[in-house]
Write a protein that holds these residues in place. Structure first.
Motif, PDB file in Angstrom:
ATOM      1  N   VAL A 113       0.778  -1.209   0.030  1.00  0.00           N
ATOM      2  CA  VAL A 113      -0.331  -0.065  -0.059  1.00  0.00           C
ATOM      3  C   VAL A 113       0.868   1.511   0.058  1.00  0.00           C
ATOM      4  N   ALA A 114      -0.109   2.330  -0.637  1.00  0.00           N
ATOM      5  CA  ALA A 114       0.968   3.789  -0.449  1.00  0.00           C
ATOM      6  C   ALA A 114       0.292   4.200   1.176  1.00  0.00           C
ATOM      7  N   ILE A 115       0.985   4.621   2.189  1.00  0.00           N
ATOM      8  CA  ILE A 115       0.359   5.454   2.991  1.00  0.00           C
ATOM      9  C   ILE A 115       0.863   7.460   2.750  1.00  0.00           C
TER      10      ILE A 115
ATOM     11  N   GLU B 124      -4.416   2.575  -2.124  1.00  0.00           N
ATOM     12  CA  GLU B 124      -3.071   2.084  -3.156  1.00  0.00           C
ATOM     13  C   GLU B 124      -2.195   2.184  -3.601  1.00  0.00           C
ATOM     14  N   PHE B 125      -1.777   0.668  -3.902  1.00  0.00           N
ATOM     15  CA  PHE B 125      -0.232   0.997  -4.309  1.00  0.00           C
ATOM     16  C   PHE B 125      -0.483   0.741  -5.787  1.00  0.00           C
ATOM     17  N   LEU B 126       0.295   2.414  -6.512  1.00  0.00           N
ATOM     18  CA  LEU B 126       0.334   1.791  -8.073  1.00  0.00           C
ATOM     19  C   LEU B 126       2.004   1.862  -7.931  1.00  0.00           C
TER      20      LEU B 126
ATOM     21  N   ASN C  60      -1.753  12.147 -13.345  1.00  0.00           N
ATOM     22  CA  ASN C  60      -2.342  11.699 -12.069  1.00  0.00           C
ATOM     23  C   ASN C  60      -2.851  10.503 -12.574  1.00  0.00           C
ATOM     24  N   LEU C  61      -1.975   9.863 -13.540  1.00  0.00           N
ATOM     25  CA  LEU C  61      -3.197   8.622 -13.978  1.00  0.00           C
ATOM     26  C   LEU C  61      -2.355   7.244 -13.787  1.00  0.00           C
ATOM     27  N   LEU C  62      -2.605   6.864 -12.589  1.00  0.00           N
ATOM     28  CA  LEU C  62      -1.744   5.959 -12.652  1.00  0.00           C
ATOM     29  C   LEU C  62      -2.281   4.296 -12.810  1.00  0.00           C
ATOM     30  N   ILE C  63      -1.140   3.787 -12.758  1.00  0.00           N
ATOM     31  CA  ILE C  63      -0.825   2.457 -13.246  1.00  0.00           C
ATOM     32  C   ILE C  63      -1.061   1.581 -12.417  1.00  0.00           C
ATOM     33  N   ALA C  64      -1.573   1.009 -12.334  1.00  0.00           N
ATOM     34  CA  ALA C  64      -2.045  -0.211 -11.380  1.00  0.00           C
ATOM     35  C   ALA C  64      -0.421  -1.081 -11.914  1.00  0.00           C
TER      36      ALA C  64
ATOM     37  N   GLU D 233       5.469   3.988  -4.679  1.00  0.00           N
ATOM     38  CA  GLU D 233       4.302   4.600  -5.753  1.00  0.00           C
ATOM     39  C   GLU D 233       4.132   6.225  -5.809  1.00  0.00           C
ATOM     40  N   VAL D 234       3.277   6.385  -6.902  1.00  0.00           N
ATOM     41  CA  VAL D 234       3.694   7.862  -7.780  1.00  0.00           C
ATOM     42  C   VAL D 234       2.327   8.198  -7.472  1.00  0.00           C
ATOM     43  N   ASP D 235       2.596   9.075  -6.423  1.00  0.00           N
ATOM     44  CA  ASP D 235       1.325   9.865  -6.074  1.00  0.00           C
ATOM     45  C   ASP D 235       1.011  11.411  -7.016  1.00  0.00           C
TER      46      ASP D 235
END
Lengths: 393, 374
Positions: B41-43, B92-94, B142-146, B322-324
Motif C-alpha cells: 500500500v501507499a501511506i 492502493e499501491f500503484l 495523475n493517471l496511475l497504473i496498477a 508509489e507515484v503519488d
C-alpha cells in the motif's frame, strides 16, 4: 454534496437510531438534572453554530454541514468531556473548507472569541490558531474523514420550483456565457422543471426555513435528507396559510378525481403540466407514514423550541414562520445578566441560553471533579486530547 | 482509552509503514503494507505540523472525495487512521503513471493499447461525473497504473462537486497544457466539459508521445491551442468573446487533425475532435464518449495486463515508489511542465530511462509477475 447518496458514507455510516443517540449522551446525562436540558443544548449549540457561520459569512449549506459535523462528533464524545465551543469553531472551519468556501483560521479564531465571549459567557476560548488546528485534527479524525454531507436543500430545489418560474429564467440566472453543465447533467443534478411542484415564493421560503430548523434537533442523524425535505414540503403545505387554503379547496369535494379543472386561475395561465400537492406527495416513491413520523418530530422540536427563549428572537426564522406553533416571542431577554436559573424558574419552564451556558460550565466542572476523584481512588488524566495523543503514540 | 481510540489503534496496527518514497506540500508518502497479508500500500501522511494553518485545502478535498468514490478506475482509499498528530491515508499501491509510460521511449504503443487506456480513463471519469465530482487536474501524471495494468485516476486535491447554479468557481485549475480555453478566458461557471478537454489532450499525447498543446504561459497556451485547432469563430463558440478574460491572440486557420495525427483511425480522430470542441456545451460527455464508435471498432482495447509497462515496473529489485499525484515528477520531465498551479517541491526519481539494459526490448509482456489478485 457529491456522489450517490445510497453509496455514500452519509448513508452507510452516519444514519443512526435513537438508541445510539441516547447512548452517546449517557455520560452527559449524569451531570444534568433534567434529561430535557440536553435537548435544549441541541438547540443552543445549533444556534451558536448558525451565529458563528453567519459571522464568517458561510452559506446556509456550509452552516448545515458544520452542524452535522458537530452532531456526528458528539455521537462519539461527551459535552462534559470536551470544549463544545472549540468544537463548534472547528466544525465551522472544516465545513467551510469542505463546502468550498474556505475561511482563514485566524478569522475563525477571532470571530469565535468575540461571539462566544459576548453571547455565551465563554472567557477562555484559545486565542492561538494552533489550538483550533489541533481541534480540527481531532474532529476530522472522529468524523473518520467523511466530509461529504447531504442536505435536504437540494432535494427541495429539485422537487419544487417557484411559481411561474420557467427553465429559461433559471438558465439566465445560472448566468454568464459558457455554462459548462449540459442540460442533461443539470437535470440529473437539480431535476427537470417538468414535474416539479409549484410553490409560491413565500411557501418555498418557509420550506427552506423548516429545513434550517430541523438542524436544531438530531433529525439529520436519524433520517435521510430527502425525507426531511419532503416532510418540510408537507409541513409547508399545512402551515403556509395560502397553500393550506389552496389545499382545502382542492380537498373539499371528496369526489374530485381529476385535479386539473380545480387548479387556481393563477396556475392556469401556464400550459405545462402542474402538480397538485396531494397527488405530488402521493406519487413520490417514499413511505408516507415515515414522512408523517418525521413531520411529527419536527413539530415536537418546535414545541420544545417554543420554550427556549433565545436572546435574539427576531433573528430566528420563527418570525418568518406563520405556523401556529411559532414562538410567541415578545419576551426576548436581551440582557444577559438576568439570564440565571432563577429567572428561568420564574418564567415557567422556559430555558434561556444563559441558563444553558451555566449548565454546561457546571457539567464540565463536575466532570473534572469526578475525574480527579474517581471511585477507584486513582486520579486520571483530565486532558482528553493529551490522553489520546499518549494512547496513539 | 475509549472505544473511538481503541478502534483507531486497531486500524493503525493493520498497516505497516516502510520507507519514505516522496514528499509533497501537504503530505509525505511512504511505502507500506498490510500487516496481515503483506499487500503493498501507499501511506500518505498528512502533515498537520504545529497545527498553525489547519488542514490544507487539497488534503480536505482529497479525503472528502476519495472517501466516497469507489471504482475500478479511481484510486482507492483503503483506510484512514491517525497517529500522534498526523492523519494517515492508506491508498492502493500503484507503481507507475501514464506519463512515465508515455516518456519511456523503449515502449511501443499499439492502437489497441491507446484505446484501452482511453477506455479506462473515460470509465473512471464517467464515474466521477456521474457522482457530480469534477476532477480539475487530469494529466498523464495523475493517471496511475496498477501492476495489473488498470489505470486509476488519482489526485483529487483540486476536485470539487458541481457548484449550485450561479455559484462561481475558480478558473485557476488544471495544469496549463491540459486546461481548456474557457478556463483560460476566465470562465467562472463551468462543468464536466473541462475534464473532457484534458482527456482529449491526454488522448493526443498518447498518439504523439509528446504533450500536444504545450504552451509556455497562459497567453501562449491560448495561442498554442488556436494554432493547432484554429481560432474559434462566434459560430464555433457562441459568446466566448464575452468571457471575463477574453483576449484576442491572433487569427489562425483551422488545420485538419489528420495532418498531425497521420496514423490515427478515423474513429479515433472523430472522438478526439469531439473532446476538443471549443464550445463547452457541445463537447462530448464521458458517457457519450464511452459509447463512441471508436471503442467498438477493431482493434478491441488491449487487456489491461497486456499493456506496455515501464521498465521499473518489471524490475523487482528496484521497484518504483508509489507515484503519488501529490508528489511531482517534474524533475524527470525534460523541458519542464506546463506551469502547474500548485507549487510543489520536486523530487528526484530513479529515472526509468537510465535503465539502459532494458532499453533494447521494445515491447515487453510480463509473465513473471504473479497473477493479480492471487
Amino acid at each position: 454534496m457529491a456522489t450517490d447518496f445510497w453509496a455514500s458514507s452519509h448513508y452507510k455510516r452516519w444514519i443512526t437510531d435513537r438508541a445510539t443517540l441516547k447512548q452517546a449522551r449517557a455520560e452527559d446525562l449524569q451531570y444534568v438534572d433534567d434529561p430535557e436540558h440536553l435537548e435544549f443544548l441541541d438547540i443552543y449549540f445549533a444556534n451558536a453554530i448558525a451565529k458563528l457561520g453567519r459571522k464568517l459569512q458561510l452559506r446556509q449549506r456550509a452552516i448545515a454541514t458544520a452542524t452535522v459535523f458537530f452532531r456526528r462528533f458528539y455521537l462519539k464524545n461527551a459535552y462534559c468531556e470536551t470544549d463544545p465551543f472549540l468544537v463548534i469553531a472547528a466544525c465551522c472551519y472544516v465545513a467551510a473548507k469542505a463546502e468550498e468556501s474556505p475561511v482563514h483560521i485566524k478569522n475563525v479564531v477571532t470571530e469565535s472569541r468575540t461571539l462566544f465571549s459576548q453571547h455565551y459567557n465563554v472567557k477562555n476560548f484559545p486565542s492561538d490558531n494552533s489550538k483550533l488546528g489541533e481541534m480540527e485534527f481531532y474532529l476530522v479524525d472522529d468524523l473518520e474523514c467523511d466530509l461529504t454531507v447531504f442536505h435536504p436543500y437540494r432535494t427541495l430545489m429539485a422537487l419544487c420550483k417557484k411559481e411561474s418560474s420557467t427553465d429559461e429564467d433559471d438558465e439566465t440566472e445560472a448566468g454568464e456565457v459558457g455554462v459548462g453543465i449540459s442540460a442533461d447533467e443539470g437535470q440529473r443534478y437539480w431535476g427537470s422543471s417538468e414535474d416539479k411542484l409549484e410553490m409560491s415564493e413565500a411557501a418555498l421560503q418557509m420550506a427552506w426555513h423548516i429545513i434550517n430548523d430541523t438542524y436544531r434537533g438530531s433529525l439529520c442523524l436519524l433520517y435521510p435528507p430527502h425525507l426531511i425535505a419532503i416532510a418540510a414540503i408537507y409541513l409547508t403545505q399545512v402551515f403556509h396559510r395560502p397553500s393550506r387554503d389552496n389545499l382545502s379547496t382542492l380537498l373539499q369535494p371528496p369526489s374530485s378525481t381529476a385535479p386539473h379543472p380545480r387548479r387556481s386561475s393563477r396556475n392556469a395561465a401556464e400550459s405545462k403540466k402542474h402538480q397538485d400537492p396531494v397527488t405530488f406527495l402521493a406519487e413520490l416513491n417514499v413511505s408516507l407514514p415515515l414522512i408523517a413520523t418525521i413531520s411529527q418530530e419536527i413539530i415536537a422540536l418546535y414545541a420544545l423550541w417554543d420554550r427556549y427563549k433565545d436572546d435574539s428572537l427576531p433573528d430566528t426564522s420563527s418570525s418568518s414562520r406563520q405556523s401556529p406553533l411559532s414562538a410567541t416571542g415578545g419576551c426576548a431577554s436581551r440582557s444577559r445578566s438576568g439570564g440565571t436559573p432563577q429567572s428561568e424558574a420564574a418564567d415557567d419552564h422556559r430555558v434561556t441560553p444563559a441558563f444553558l451556558s451555566n449548565l454546561l460550565m457546571k457539567m464540565r466542572e463536575n466532570r473534572l471533579t469526578d475525574l480527579a476523584h474517581p471511585p477507584t481512588g486513582r486520579p486520571v488524566a483530565v486532558n482528553k486530547m493529551l490522553e489520546r495523543t499518549q494512547a496513539a503514540g | 482509552m475509549d472505544a473511538v481510540e481503541r478502534a483507531n489503534v486497531e486500524r493503525q496496527k493493520r498497516w505497516v509503514k516502510d520507507q519514505k518514497v516522496g514528499e509533497g506540500t501537504y503530505a509525505v508518502v511512504y511505502r507500506g503494507r498490510e500487516a496481515s497479508t503483506g499487500r503493498k500500500v501507499a501511506i500518505k501522511k498528512i502533515k498537520v505540523g504545529q497545527f498553525k494553518d489547519g488542514l490544507d485545502m487539497s488534503a480536505v478535498r482529497e479525503v472528502k472525495y476519495l472517501r466516497e468514490l469507489k471504482h475500478q478506475n479511481v484510486i482507492e482509499l483503503l483506510d484512514v487512521f491517525s497517529s500522534k498528530t498526523n492523519l494517515n491515508l492508506v491508498l492502493e499501491f500503484l507503481d507507475s503513471d501514464l506519463e512515465m509510460i508515455i516518456k519511456d521511449r523503449s515502449l511501443v504503443f499499439l492502437p489497441a493499447d491507446i484505446k484501452s487506456w482511453m477506455a479506462m480513463t473515460f470509465r473512471g471519469l464517467e464515474f466521477c461525473h456521474r457522482n457530480f465530482v469534477l476532477h480539475r487536474d487530469l494529466k498523464p501524471n495523475n493517471l496511475l497504473i496498477a501492476s495489473d495494468g488498470q489505470l486509476k485516476i488519482a489526485d483529487f486535491g483540486l476536485a470539487r462537486d458541481f457548484a449550485d447554479p450561479g455559484y462561481k468557481m475558480t478558473c485557476q485549475v488544471i495544469t496549463r497544457w491540459y486546461r481548456p480555453p474557457e478556463l483560460l478566458f476566465g470562465c467562472r461557471y463551468y462543468g464536466t466539459a473541462v475534464d473532457i478537454w484534458s482527456v482529449g489532450c491526454i488522448f493526443a499525447e498518447l498518439m504523439l508521445r509528446t504533450p500536444y498543446l504545450a504552451g509556455e504561459s497562459d497567453m501562449d497556451q491560448l495561442k498554442t491551442i488556436f494554432r493547432a485547432l484554429g481560432t474559434p469563430t462566434e459560430q464555433d463558440w457562441p459568446g466566448h468573446t464575452k468571457l471575463p478574460d477574453y483576449i484576442t491572440v491572433g487569427q489562425f486557420p483551422k488545420t485538419p487533425l489528420r495532418d498531425l495525427f497521420t496514423a490515427a483511425s478515423p474513429d479515433a480522430l472523430n472522438l478526439l475532435s469531439k473532446c476538443l470542441i471549443y464550445e463547452p456545451r457541445r463537447r462530448i460527455s464521458a458517457k457519450d464518449a464511452l459509447h463512441h464508435q471508436y471503442f467498438f471498432a477493431q482493434p478491441h482495447p488491449s487487456y489491461p495486463s497486456k499493456l506496455p509497462k515501464c521498465a521499473t515496473q518489471l524490475a523487482t529489485a528496484q521497484p518504483l515508489e508509489e507515484v503519488d499525484a501529490n508528489v511531482d515528477m517534474e524533475s524527470t520531465v525534460a523541458g519542464g511542465k506546463g506551469g502547474p498551479i500548485k507549487a510543489r517541491p520536486k523530487r528526484k526519481l530513479n529515472s526509468p530511462y537510465d535503465d539502459s539494459k532494458s532499453r533494447s526490448i521494445a515491447r515487453r509482456l510480463d509473465f513473471t509477475q504473479p497473477i493479480p489478485g492471487s
